[in-house]
Design an enzyme around this catalytic site. Sequence first.
Site, short mmCIF file in Angstrom:
data_model
loop_
_atom_site.label_atom_id
_atom_site.label_comp_id
_atom_site.label_asym_id
_atom_site.label_seq_id
_atom_site.Cartn_x
_atom_site.Cartn_y
_atom_site.Cartn_z
CG ASP A 1 12.31 14.36 -15.07
OD1 ASP A 1 11.28 14.56 -15.73
OD2 ASP A 1 13.20 13.57 -15.42
CG MET A 2 7.92 9.82 -13.49
SD MET A 2 6.17 9.64 -13.98
CE MET A 2 6.31 9.56 -15.77
CG ASP A 3 9.73 8.95 -17.95
OD1 ASP A 3 9.50 7.78 -17.66
OD2 ASP A 3 8.87 9.72 -18.42
CG ASP B 1 16.79 12.18 -16.47
OD1 ASP B 1 16.88 11.23 -17.25
OD2 ASP B 1 15.83 12.96 -16.47
#
Length: 197
Positions: free
Chosen positions: A13-15, A169
């Site tokens: 995932d990124m953010d 997250d």
Amino acid sequence: MPDLSRYKGIVFDMDGTLIDSMGSHAIAWQQTCEQFGYPFDGQYIHDLGGVPTRQIAQLLNEKHSMTHDLDEVAEFKRQAWLALDESLSVIQETFDVMQRYKGTLRMGVGTGSERENAIRMLTETGLLEHVETVITASDVTHGKPHGETFLTVAKNMGLTAEECVVFEDTEIGRQAAEHAGMDCIMVINGKIELPAA
């Protein structure tokens, strides 16, 4: 450092997982809520991390019995976020995993951000060159918690769901990994939480 040798690919995932950008998203949402008269609840917004902006606007409308135009809300939020121009930082523990398995495992990003934002952030942080595919909210029909984002990353890497592990997250991201049939390792406040053996 988790042992990922049984996998062939990693989906990040990124953010909040690769890039520490959740703070600026919260500020932009606070400004957006003020603009449109939604009561702002920071925890509620954080728990929706990974959900596409238009979808969050829809949820806010439903929650507060409002009928704001979704595109208008999403565009305001995007502009508010861009105006913050926060310097992005890479989350070290996840980046260490990326470095450790570079050249051994295939790597991709699956994010709820729009493509333009995602590519800009991955480019600015130097992460784009480490991954072979990036799937964003712009590239799928069903955003998280649906599994489509992660499944598309796997497909682009030529792998099956079972061959991949996801780093996420948020609870919504964890559900997306589960729906995709992938193992998931959580990153909480920038720290990797290893599943109990």
